[in-house]
Design a protein around this motif. Structure first.
Motif, PDB file in Angstrom:
ATOM      1  N   ALA A 137       0.646  -1.321   0.079  1.00  0.00           N
ATOM      2  CA  ALA A 137       0.100  -0.130  -0.027  1.00  0.00           C
ATOM      3  C   ALA A 137       0.835   1.234   0.018  1.00  0.00           C
ATOM      4  N   ASN A 138       0.391   2.377  -0.491  1.00  0.00           N
ATOM      5  CA  ASN A 138       0.960   3.560  -0.219  1.00  0.00           C
ATOM      6  C   ASN A 138      -0.064   4.617  -0.020  1.00  0.00           C
ATOM      7  N   ASP A 139       0.476   6.104   0.204  1.00  0.00           N
ATOM      8  CA  ASP A 139      -0.182   7.247   0.528  1.00  0.00           C
ATOM      9  C   ASP A 139      -1.684   7.239  -0.567  1.00  0.00           C
ATOM     10  N   LEU A 140      -1.554   7.516  -1.702  1.00  0.00           N
ATOM     11  CA  LEU A 140      -2.597   7.451  -2.560  1.00  0.00           C
ATOM     12  C   LEU A 140      -3.607   6.329  -2.436  1.00  0.00           C
ATOM     13  N   PHE A 141      -3.045   4.976  -2.529  1.00  0.00           N
ATOM     14  CA  PHE A 141      -3.849   3.951  -2.252  1.00  0.00           C
ATOM     15  C   PHE A 141      -4.609   4.105  -0.816  1.00  0.00           C
ATOM     16  N   MET A 142      -4.035   4.384  -0.089  1.00  0.00           N
ATOM     17  CA  MET A 142      -4.835   4.427   1.280  1.00  0.00           C
ATOM     18  C   MET A 142      -5.489   5.320   1.625  1.00  0.00           C
ATOM     19  N   GLN A 143      -5.527   6.614   0.776  1.00  0.00           N
ATOM     20  CA  GLN A 143      -6.758   7.674   0.984  1.00  0.00           C
ATOM     21  C   GLN A 143      -7.789   7.143   0.336  1.00  0.00           C
ATOM     22  N   ALA A 144      -7.603   6.286  -0.641  1.00  0.00           N
ATOM     23  CA  ALA A 144      -8.821   5.802  -1.358  1.00  0.00           C
ATOM     24  C   ALA A 144      -9.427   4.650  -0.495  1.00  0.00           C
ATOM     25  N   TYR A 145      -8.488   3.702  -0.102  1.00  0.00           N
ATOM     26  CA  TYR A 145      -9.034   2.845   0.441  1.00  0.00           C
ATOM     27  C   TYR A 145      -9.674   3.070   1.895  1.00  0.00           C
ATOM     28  N   ALA A 146      -9.152   3.958   2.633  1.00  0.00           N
ATOM     29  CA  ALA A 146      -9.458   4.055   4.205  1.00  0.00           C
ATOM     30  C   ALA A 146     -10.533   5.196   4.042  1.00  0.00           C
ATOM     31  N   GLY A 147     -10.934   5.875   3.073  1.00  0.00           N
ATOM     32  CA  GLY A 147     -12.122   6.569   2.917  1.00  0.00           C
ATOM     33  C   GLY A 147     -11.766   8.333   2.853  1.00  0.00           C
ATOM     34  N   SER A 148     -10.678   8.566   3.174  1.00  0.00           N
ATOM     35  CA  SER A 148     -10.266  10.175   3.026  1.00  0.00           C
ATOM     36  C   SER A 148     -10.659  10.645   1.558  1.00  0.00           C
ATOM     37  N   MET A 149     -10.281   9.893   0.575  1.00  0.00           N
ATOM     38  CA  MET A 149     -10.627  10.580  -0.798  1.00  0.00           C
ATOM     39  C   MET A 149     -11.947  10.982  -0.957  1.00  0.00           C
ATOM     40  N   SER A 150     -12.950   9.883  -0.424  1.00  0.00           N
ATOM     41  CA  SER A 150     -14.327  10.092  -0.599  1.00  0.00           C
ATOM     42  C   SER A 150     -15.048  11.424  -0.076  1.00  0.00           C
ATOM     43  N   ILE A 151     -14.099  12.124   1.098  1.00  0.00           N
ATOM     44  CA  ILE A 151     -14.700  13.090   1.720  1.00  0.00           C
ATOM     45  C   ILE A 151     -14.012  14.567   1.476  1.00  0.00           C
ATOM     46  N   THR A 152     -13.086  14.408   0.680  1.00  0.00           N
ATOM     47  CA  THR A 152     -12.123  15.476   0.031  1.00  0.00           C
ATOM     48  C   THR A 152     -12.443  16.143  -1.407  1.00  0.00           C
ATOM     49  N   GLY A 153     -12.454  17.349  -1.485  1.00  0.00           N
ATOM     50  CA  GLY A 153     -12.551  17.679  -2.828  1.00  0.00           C
ATOM     51  C   GLY A 153     -14.134  18.508  -2.932  1.00  0.00           C
ATOM     52  N   ASP A 154     -14.468  19.082  -4.029  1.00  0.00           N
ATOM     53  CA  ASP A 154     -15.754  19.552  -4.291  1.00  0.00           C
ATOM     54  C   ASP A 154     -16.628  18.754  -4.618  1.00  0.00           C
ATOM     55  N   PRO A 155     -17.926  18.879  -4.006  1.00  0.00           N
ATOM     56  CA  PRO A 155     -19.014  17.993  -3.939  1.00  0.00           C
ATOM     57  C   PRO A 155     -19.489  17.809  -5.301  1.00  0.00           C
ATOM     58  N   GLU A 156     -19.173  18.543  -6.340  1.00  0.00           N
ATOM     59  CA  GLU A 156     -19.706  18.482  -7.698  1.00  0.00           C
ATOM     60  C   GLU A 156     -18.282  17.861  -8.514  1.00  0.00           C
ATOM     61  N   GLY A 157     -17.081  17.621  -8.042  1.00  0.00           N
ATOM     62  CA  GLY A 157     -15.993  17.275  -8.635  1.00  0.00           C
ATOM     63  C   GLY A 157     -15.879  16.055  -8.606  1.00  0.00           C
ATOM     64  N   SER A 158     -14.581  15.521  -9.155  1.00  0.00           N
ATOM     65  CA  SER A 158     -14.244  14.123  -8.865  1.00  0.00           C
ATOM     66  C   SER A 158     -13.393  13.811  -7.590  1.00  0.00           C
ATOM     67  N   PRO A 159     -13.216  12.556  -7.187  1.00  0.00           N
ATOM     68  CA  PRO A 159     -12.677  12.508  -5.746  1.00  0.00           C
ATOM     69  C   PRO A 159     -11.108  13.086  -5.912  1.00  0.00           C
ATOM     70  N   ALA A 160     -10.827  13.490  -4.781  1.00  0.00           N
ATOM     71  CA  ALA A 160      -9.596  14.250  -4.763  1.00  0.00           C
ATOM     72  C   ALA A 160      -8.610  13.666  -3.600  1.00  0.00           C
ATOM     73  N   LYS A 161      -7.392  13.572  -3.728  1.00  0.00           N
ATOM     74  CA  LYS A 161      -6.394  13.222  -2.657  1.00  0.00           C
ATOM     75  C   LYS A 161      -6.099  14.616  -1.761  1.00  0.00           C
ATOM     76  N   MET A 162      -5.817  14.362  -0.654  1.00  0.00           N
ATOM     77  CA  MET A 162      -5.230  15.376   0.160  1.00  0.00           C
ATOM     78  C   MET A 162      -3.838  15.882  -0.414  1.00  0.00           C
ATOM     79  N   GLY A 163      -3.424  17.089  -0.455  1.00  0.00           N
ATOM     80  CA  GLY A 163      -2.161  17.606  -1.055  1.00  0.00           C
ATOM     81  C   GLY A 163      -0.951  17.220  -0.339  1.00  0.00           C
ATOM     82  N   MET A 164      -1.099  16.798   0.855  1.00  0.00           N
ATOM     83  CA  MET A 164      -0.107  16.110   1.853  1.00  0.00           C
ATOM     84  C   MET A 164      -0.082  14.696   1.730  1.00  0.00           C
ATOM     85  N   SER A 165       1.117  14.000   2.112  1.00  0.00           N
ATOM     86  CA  SER A 165       0.991  12.630   2.135  1.00  0.00           C
ATOM     87  C   SER A 165       0.412  11.951   3.536  1.00  0.00           C
ATOM     88  N   VAL A 166      -0.774  12.400   3.806  1.00  0.00           N
ATOM     89  CA  VAL A 166      -1.465  12.291   5.146  1.00  0.00           C
ATOM     90  C   VAL A 166      -1.247  10.909   5.590  1.00  0.00           C
TER      91      VAL A 166
END
Length: 412
Positions: free
Chosen positions: A138-167
């Motif tokens: 696993a890596n940072d981008l993968f985990m932001q998707a798998y663990a859910g943070s990508m689903s709550i990040t970004g514009d509600p009308e836009g595509s899924p977004a990763k956090m800018g930092m390697s959170v």
């Protein structure tokens, strides 16, 4: 003054961010951290651009100060033997290799702890040491998707977004360091070390605690909320006439201050906005109404008005603006250190301050194999043996040492 972890010896076998960030935190506060890297290429992040004066990737530099660097080929018996000897004399091992990788080399907790029962063995993996995905990468981008943070990040009308930092990576490193601290405290009482097992998954979920609690309580699946909160329209970014400003009025007193700052006293009596629950129910409408007012004046105007009414606010600073802030410098959060022959490198400072035992930035990120010879000499290896190991490819030496030691002394 003695740093909190002075006298603690840490061996780090890790790459990229999670393990290195954990090791750096320990090094920042006084531990002697020996970073073991692969001969020839080292930590993968050394090669990630952009580079600092062609010497190393900024990503590598950001997580590897306050360490001594050693290059070993762990595919050779001698390389593993050296690593094992270091760990058997260490207080802490930190690694973020895939579950089973160090075990296959005989560097597992069970065998090491039999020789060094005080060892704290910190393993930071993608998914943890157990479970059906434990051995998966696993890596940072993968985990932001798998663990859910990508689903709550970004514009509600836009595509899924990763956090800018390697959170996810940084979070894994922080939780690893916290685990090491707790294990050290336990060792003070029991005299024994233990295995510390954490992962990007567990750290990331812990940081998303409020979203999981909300889901379990309400059954509602949270979604992205742009620059604000899912519920509060007074806790988000708004466009002023010249740039963006964040308004964070998060209680009833601040709501009253916000209405005063915006010169909208009627909003206080409007039943649609009378309390936090009603403002949440009418969130899209209130966002539009606030936005229509804020856009009429520049940032400086709103900063003055909002602060006069005790409403927290901030410009949306870019990184170059952050490092200019007097508060940032007052807290010593920009540090400089010299890289030999390459000039000064500035980096983020230490996040925790101690009144009696402060940490410090002492060592720059090491060159690949920079301290291999130094550490082997401390372990009792003679110069001739070090040169022979380098010739065999079991170790990697810093080019500066090779040049300096080019003429070995006579035996005996």
């Amino acid at each position: 003054m003695t740093a909190p972890l002075a006298g603690i010896k840490v061996v780090e076998i890790s790459v990229a961010m999670a393990g290195p960030f954990c090791g750096m935190l320990l090094g920042d506060y006084g531990a002697d951290v020996i970073k073991i890297e692969r001969t020839g290429v080292g930590d993968d992040s050394r090669a990630w651009s952009p580079y600092f004066h062609g010497a190393m990737g900024y990503y590598y530099a950001a997580a590897n100060r306050n360490k001594r660097g050693m290059a070993l080929d762990l595919k050779t018996e001698e390389g593993v033997r050296i690593a094992r000897a270091l760990i058997e004399d260490a207080d802490v091992l930190v690694h973020n290799y895939r579950v089973g990788a160090l075990e296959r080399l005989g560097l597992d907790y069970e065998s090491l702890s039999r020789v060094n029962p005080r060892l704290i063995y910190c393993a930071i993996s993608g998914f943890g040491a157990s479970g059906p995905l434990s051995k998966e990468p696993a890596n940072d981008l993968f985990m932001q998707a798998y663990a859910g943070s990508m689903s709550i990040t970004g514009d509600p009308e836009g595509s899924p977004a990763k956090m800018g930092m390697s959170v996810a990576d940084v979070g894994g490193g922080m939780f690893g360091a916290i685990g090491v601290m707790m294990a050290l405290e336990t060792r003070h009482r029991t005299g024994r070390g233990q295995r510390v097992d954490t992962s990007l998954l567990e750290g990331h979920m812990a940081m998303l605690a409020q979203f999981f609690t909300r889901y379990f309580s309400s059954g509602e699946v949270p979604g992205p909320s742009g620059s604000g909160a899912l519920t509060s329209p007074t806790y988000r970014a708004y466009q002023a006439s010249d740039q963006w400003i964040v308004i964070s009025a998060f209680n009833q007193r601040m709501w009253k201050g916000l209405c005063a700052a915006l010169e909208q006293p009627d909003w206080l009596e409007d039943p649609r906005f009378i309390d936090p629950q009603m403002r949440s129910l009418n969130r899209p409408l209130l966002i539009q109404m606030i936005g229509d007012v804020v856009i009429k004046h520049p940032l400086a105007y709103w900063e003055k008005r909002l602060k006069e009414n005790d409403v927290p606010c901030s410009p949306v600073n870019t990184i170059d603006k952050v490092v200019e802030q007097p508060q940032v410098h007052a807290r010593e959060m920009v540090q400089e250190i010299e890289l030999e022959g390459l000039g000064m490198m500035a980096m983020a400072g230490l996040p925790i301050k101690f009144s009696e035992s402060p940490g410090s930035v002492r060592l720059p990120p090491p060159r690949l194999g920079q301290h291999t010879a130094e550490i082997l000499k401390e372990m009792g290896y003679p110069q001739e043996r070090i040169a022979a190991l380098a010739h065999q490819g079991a170790i990697g030496l810093d080019p500066g040492w090779v040049k300096m030691e080019a003429t070995p002394s006579s035996p005996g």
